[in-house]
Design an enzyme around this catalytic site. Structure first.
Site, short mmCIF file in Angstrom:
data_model
loop_
_atom_site.label_atom_id
_atom_site.label_comp_id
_atom_site.label_asym_id
_atom_site.label_seq_id
_atom_site.Cartn_x
_atom_site.Cartn_y
_atom_site.Cartn_z
CG LEU A 52 4.84 4.90 7.46
CD1 LEU A 52 3.59 4.09 7.73
CD2 LEU A 52 5.33 5.55 8.75
CB ALA A 68 -0.94 0.00 1.20
CG PHE A 69 -0.40 5.59 -0.30
CD1 PHE A 69 -1.56 5.25 0.35
CD2 PHE A 69 0.17 6.83 -0.04
CE1 PHE A 69 -2.15 6.12 1.24
CE2 PHE A 69 -0.42 7.71 0.85
CZ PHE A 69 -1.58 7.34 1.50
CE LYS A 70 -2.25 5.15 5.61
NZ LYS A 70 -3.26 4.73 4.60
CG ASP A 71 4.76 -0.21 2.20
OD1 ASP A 71 4.76 -0.32 3.45
OD2 ASP A 71 4.31 -1.07 1.44
#
Ligand SMILES: *Cc1c(COP(=O)(O)O)cnc(C)c1O
Length: 462
Positions: free
Chosen positions: A114, A108-111
């Site tokens: 993060l 997911a794009f949060k990688d």
């Protein structure tokens, strides 16, 4: 570059201090004193670079106090964990482009943010010879992306609360199969709201917080936004070279207003973006805000795109600061009105400013399913439900002559139940999910009680 608070109560900070502070000490959000701008020539040069090089150039504009060789190494390591050579490839399907942001370790794009924040925290903790205990509550995506960002980091432990039995099986396994000794998964006997309440309460105990060097990993950290600006530049370069169009519209599935605010920052830096489409599900406070200036609280409803089931978007305050001509007094006043009445209203001239940058649209569950199904029939490409919200809203709000880029925020295999509803089968799992049920798990079940969680933290914190 120095950082100030939307509420005006923090003396200007360096980038490093802004990252370590997270939420500003006065309760506001941190922003750069000025947004750097780039000329069309500079943008042309930057957007032909490989992703890690582009990331280095963009992030350097904001992280001016980190030595360049160190920053370069942190960035290279962060994007070295992605499984696509382009990091965020753009694919053309039907009449528009899909910007795939799901090639990181948790799909997911949060990688994108993060992975970078984890390495940055490790560097800063080491430099300051300190330690950090990260505490957060998750309903799914953020928890796993944070765990993968922090696993194995020196002098940092991470504690993530999730509601027992209430996150999807894949999302739970993505968290609990990370067995590094510095990772603690806590399955709370309660709801997501219980988890959030417990975390808030623990952060509110300032003595406990400082004794255990507690830090948070939520979406308000400035470093997360900076990392997200990069892919707008990257995709713009690809699409403009493909179409020779002067401007691009981006459609962004939105929850906390982080991702789309990064797009707005890119536009302010000079990237020729025609419009940013704020795509929401039935939790449509932002759509109502852009359409008629009605920023009023609704009740959170559960949808097929759970990572967007948010009413109060935590990053919105940053945008308010600019609507109010960077006046912290007006920001504070508007927030107070919102606390007292559950609503803020905007004037005609303010609405006009907002509509120069944004359009917004709310997409229902039925429309989400229909979009996944129709798009699969037309193109053979499977959209995850969050991405489908962005595609539907993007197509409805963009003319045929305008190049459209829809941000794909998650891999469809992460949300297979919704995809199955639409097309009747489960998406094929990418290698990182294959056999995940058979891997070793580590998870502690715990009562939904702040004191019990505090005891656990006290025992396991660094
Ligand atoms: C977090 C998330 C979003 C929403 O992003 P914001 O920055 O909170 O607006 C959209 N899609 C997916 C899959 C997410 O995990």
């Amino acid at each position: 570059m120095r950082y100030i608070s939307t509420r005006g109560g923090v003396r200007p900070l360096s980038f490093e201090d802004a990252v370590m502070m997270g939420l500003a000490d006065d309760g506001g959000l941190l922003l750069p004193e000025s947004i750097p701008t780039l000329s069309p020539e500079e943008i042309g040069d930057l957007t032909s670079l490989p992703y890690p090089e582009l990331a280095f150039r963009i992030i350097s504009l904001f992280a001016t106090d980190i030595p360049p060789d160190i920053l370069k190494e942190l960035i290279d390591r962060s994007y070295g964990t992605f499984n696509h050579p382009e990091i965020t490839p753009t694919v053309k399907k039907s009449t528009f482009y899909i910007l795939e942001l799901f090639h990181g370790p948790t799909l997911a794009f949060k990688d994108l943010a993060l992975q970078f924040l984890g390495n940055l925290f490790e560097y800063l903790v080491e430099k300051r010879r300190s330690r950090m205990n990260i505490l957060g509550a998750t309903s799914g995506d953020t928890g796993s992306a944070a765990i993968y960002g922090l696993r194995g980091k020196r002098n940092i432990n991470i504690f993530i609360l999730h509601p027992q039995g209430k996150v999807s099986p894949i999302q739970k396994l993505q968290m609990t199969t990370v067995t590094d000794p510095n990772v603690f998964n806590l399955a709370v006997r309660g709801t997501f709201d219980d988890g959030q309440r417990i975390v808030k309460e623990i952060f509110g105990d300032l003595d406990f917080k400082s004794r255990h060097a507690l830090a948070s990993i939520n979406s308000i950290n400035w470093a997360r936004l900076v990392a997200q600006i990069v892919y707008y530049f990257y995709a713009w370069g690809k699409v403009c070279r493909d179409t020779s169009a002067p401007e691009v519209t981006f459609s962004v599935p939105t929850g906390n207003f982080g991702d789309v605010f990064a797009g707005w920052l890119a536009k302010r830096m000079g990237l020729p973006i025609a419009k940013l489409v704020i795509a929401t599900n039935e939790n449509n406070i932002l759509a109502r805000f852009v359409r008629n200036g009605d920023y009023s609280l609704g009740k959170v409803v559960e949808t097929l795109s759970p990572s967007m089931d948010i009413q109060v978007a935590s990053n919105f305050e940053r945008y308010l600061f600019y609507i109010y001509d960077r006046d912290p007094g007006r920001v504070c006043k508007a927030l107070e009105t919102f606390r007292n009445t559950g609503a803020i209203s905007f004037s005609e001239p303010e609405l006009k400013t907002i509509s120069e940058d944004f359009v917004s649209d709310s997409v229902t569950g039925d429309e989400t399913i229909a979009t996944i199904r129709d798009f699969y029939r037309q193109t053979g490409y499977l959209l995850d439900p969050h991405t489908a919200v962005g595609v539907r809203a993007g197509l409805r709000n963009t003319g045929p002559e305008q190049p459209l880029v829809c941000l794909a925020t998650a891999h469809p295999a992460k949300f297979s139940a919704a995809v199955r509803l639409a097309v009747g089968f489960d998406p094929r799992r990418p290698p990182s999910l294959q056999g995940i049920e058979k891997r070793e798990e580590r998870c502690h079940i715990i009562e939904a009680d702040p004191e019990t969680v505090k005891e656990f933290l006290a025992r396991h914190a660094l």
